[in-house]
Design an enzyme around this catalytic site. Structure first.
Site, PDB file in Angstrom:
ATOM      1  N   ARG A   6       6.706  -6.100 -10.288  1.00 22.63           N
ATOM      2  CA  ARG A   6       7.814  -6.774 -10.957  1.00 22.63           C
ATOM      3  C   ARG A   6       7.431  -8.231 -11.143  1.00 22.63           C
ATOM      4  O   ARG A   6       6.837  -8.846 -10.247  1.00 22.63           O
ATOM      5  CB  ARG A   6       9.097  -6.683 -10.110  1.00 22.63           C
ATOM      6  CG  ARG A   6       9.782  -5.324 -10.162  1.00 22.63           C
ATOM      7  CD  ARG A   6      10.368  -5.020 -11.544  1.00 22.63           C
ATOM      8  NE  ARG A   6      11.062  -3.747 -11.599  1.00 22.63           N
ATOM      9  CZ  ARG A   6      10.520  -2.596 -11.985  1.00 22.63           C
ATOM     10  NH1 ARG A   6       9.257  -2.547 -12.357  1.00 22.63           N
ATOM     11  NH2 ARG A   6      11.235  -1.491 -12.017  1.00 22.63           N
ATOM     12  N   ARG A  27       2.555   4.434  -2.607  1.00 25.62           N
ATOM     13  CA  ARG A  27       1.864   5.465  -3.398  1.00 25.62           C
ATOM     14  C   ARG A  27       1.032   4.870  -4.536  1.00 25.62           C
ATOM     15  O   ARG A  27      -0.103   5.284  -4.768  1.00 25.62           O
ATOM     16  CB  ARG A  27       2.891   6.443  -3.972  1.00 25.62           C
ATOM     17  CG  ARG A  27       3.358   7.489  -2.971  1.00 25.62           C
ATOM     18  CD  ARG A  27       4.316   8.435  -3.667  1.00 25.62           C
ATOM     19  NE  ARG A  27       5.462   7.662  -4.118  1.00 25.62           N
ATOM     20  CZ  ARG A  27       6.643   7.655  -3.496  1.00 25.62           C
ATOM     21  NH1 ARG A  27       6.839   8.418  -2.455  1.00 25.62           N
ATOM     22  NH2 ARG A  27       7.628   6.922  -3.933  1.00 25.62           N
ATOM     23  N   HIS A  67       4.951  -4.470 -20.223  1.00 21.98           N
ATOM     24  CA  HIS A  67       5.586  -3.540 -19.258  1.00 21.98           C
ATOM     25  C   HIS A  67       5.384  -2.069 -19.679  1.00 21.98           C
ATOM     26  O   HIS A  67       6.363  -1.345 -19.925  1.00 21.98           O
ATOM     27  CB  HIS A  67       7.070  -3.867 -19.087  1.00 21.98           C
ATOM     28  CG  HIS A  67       7.633  -3.357 -17.779  1.00 21.98           C
ATOM     29  ND1 HIS A  67       8.638  -3.995 -17.093  1.00 21.98           N
ATOM     30  CD2 HIS A  67       7.335  -2.263 -17.037  1.00 21.98           C
ATOM     31  CE1 HIS A  67       8.933  -3.314 -16.004  1.00 21.98           C
ATOM     32  NE2 HIS A  67       8.142  -2.248 -15.930  1.00 21.98           N
ATOM     33  N   GLU A  70      11.587 -10.844 -18.631  1.00 28.96           N
ATOM     34  CA  GLU A  70      11.198  -9.983 -19.760  1.00 28.96           C
ATOM     35  C   GLU A  70      12.328  -9.906 -20.785  1.00 28.96           C
ATOM     36  O   GLU A  70      13.491  -9.849 -20.406  1.00 28.96           O
ATOM     37  CB  GLU A  70      10.887  -8.582 -19.228  1.00 28.96           C
ATOM     38  CG  GLU A  70       9.656  -8.599 -18.345  1.00 28.96           C
ATOM     39  CD  GLU A  70       9.340  -7.244 -17.731  1.00 28.96           C
ATOM     40  OE1 GLU A  70       9.944  -6.233 -18.141  1.00 28.96           O
ATOM     41  OE2 GLU A  70       8.491  -7.212 -16.827  1.00 28.96           O
ATOM     42  N   MET A 122       0.840  -1.212   0.000  1.00 27.19           N
ATOM     43  CA  MET A 122       0.000   0.000   0.000  1.00 27.19           C
ATOM     44  C   MET A 122       0.869   1.253   0.000  1.00 27.19           C
ATOM     45  O   MET A 122       0.709   2.152   0.821  1.00 27.19           O
ATOM     46  CB  MET A 122      -0.905  -0.060   1.235  1.00 27.19           C
ATOM     47  CG  MET A 122      -2.085   0.870   1.229  1.00 27.19           C
ATOM     48  SD  MET A 122      -3.232   0.589  -0.107  1.00 27.19           S
ATOM     49  CE  MET A 122      -4.770   1.057   0.691  1.00 27.19           C
TER      50      MET A 122
HETATM   51  C1  DGY Z   1       9.226   1.488 -12.871  1.00 28.59           C
HETATM   52  O1  DGY Z   1       9.173   2.712 -12.814  1.00 28.59           O
HETATM   53  O2  DGY Z   1       9.719   0.805 -11.986  1.00 28.59           O
HETATM   54  C2  DGY Z   1       8.644   0.848 -14.091  1.00 28.59           C
HETATM   55  O3  DGY Z   1       8.604  -0.511 -14.020  1.00 28.59           O
HETATM   56  C3  DGY Z   1       9.342   1.317 -15.345  1.00 28.59           C
HETATM   57  O4  DGY Z   1       8.467   2.225 -15.867  1.00 28.59           O
END
Ligand code: DGY
Length: 318
Positions: free
Chosen positions: A236, A155, A283, A265, A153
């Site tokens: 992620r 931003r 992504h 990825e 939780m």
């Molecule tokens: C981040 O900001 O961590 C994103 O995955 C890339 O935009």
């Protein structure tokens, strides 16, 4: 002699502006090969990196002892070895705060698309296979009025919760620490991960990738979710065990998933690619022009600040 600054990928023009006074090298649009990256790093005082580059001890040593700052153009910085940077006195910065709302839009877009089977129905239409309107055709699950479980939780998690509130959803959350402001503002209910997984209709992941969150959601956790539940991941890839998720989607253990990130990825687990009930984005969480501009500018300004002897705005290791 101006300091040498390396930008590891082509970035929005707005981010190059603040760096004009430096000896600037900008690599290509595609991720550079490792050798090219190490070669280009040689002698750099500042590096503006992206999530696609592994900024590890080898990279830092290739750059040499003049490297003072690695400004990662992302809020996540699991691609940077922060410990190695600390040992070498290199400051690492990220781009928090400028991409929360855009990433939350992406999470909610995936949530809606997965719930209402948008990917599958659009594919059918484009293939010319849509034959008639049907009472049972592409029937999904409702979003409004349901329970939204936020894991992490911070931003971005809170921005997703605000969107859920707008859809009349009840907000549940799990986090390392209680977020009393969010509890007040969003009527959010704190619970343990297990209870959240059992209770939520939608689970949206917003934790950083760390040793503790690697495969936080695996077969056991997916087994606790409702068969009508939807899992969304914009954090992620390795936070979710992709093979276990693919199995859960094959077996109907959960209703659907909306994913923006993957374990390796740009590879995506082949079973996920086959699943109609997986909505898969490449992504693009922070991928609006306005937000990419803000990220690039913040990363560049961090480099300028540090190289001119000031405090960077968003350090992660100071
Ligand atoms: C981040 O900001 O961590 C994103 O995955 C890339 O935009």
């Amino acid at each position: 002699m101006p300091d040498k600054v390396l930008v590891t990928r082509e970035i929005p023009e707005a981010g190059l502006q603040p760096l004009q006074g430096y000896d600037l090298t900008v690599l290509s649009e595609a991720p550079p090969e490792r050798d090219e990256l190490l070669e280009a790093a040689r002698g750099a005082s500042g590096v503006l990196s992206n999530v696609t580059e592994k900024i590890d001890a080898e990279f830092m040593d290739a750059a040499g002892s003049g490297l003072k700052i690695v400004a990662n153009m992302a809020v996540g910085y699991d691609n940077v070895d922060v410990e190695a940077a600390k040992e070498r006195g290199i400051v690492v910065t990220n781009t928090p705060g400028v991409l929360d709302e855009t990433t939350a839009d992406t999470a909610f877009m995936l949530l809606l698309a997965a719930a209402r089977r948008l990917g599958e129905s659009e594919r059918t239409l484009r293939a010319g296979e849509w034959e008639w309107w049907g009472p049972k055709l592409f029937v999904g699950v409702d979003v409004w009025g349901k329970r939204l479980g936020i894991v992490g939780m911070g931003r971005i998690g809170q921005a997703v919760a605000r969107r859920g509130k707008g859809f009349g959803m009840e907000i549940l959350y799990h986090n390392r620490s209680r977020k009393e402001d969010a509890e007040r503002e969003l009527d959010a209910r704190y619970m343990g991960l297990e209870e959240l997984l059992q209770t939520a209709d939608f689970v949206s992941i917003h934790t950083p990738l760390t040793d503790e969150t690697q495969h936080l959601i695996g077969a056991d956790e997916l087994g606790k979710m409702k068969p009508t539940a939807v899992l969304v991941n914009t954090s992620r890839g390795p936070v979710v065990d992709e093979a276990a998720l693919a199995d859960a989607l094959v077996n109907g253990r959960i209703f659907a998933a909306g994913l923006d990130v993957y374990e390796e990825e740009p590879k995506v687990h082949p079973k996920l690619l086959e699943r109609e009930n997986a909505v898969l984005a490449p992504h693009i969480g922070s991928g609006s022009q306005e937000t990419r501009d803000r990220m690039a500018v913040l990363a560049a300004e961090n480099i300028v600040a540090l190289l001119s002897g000031k405090e960077p705005k968003t350090p992660v290791n100071q």
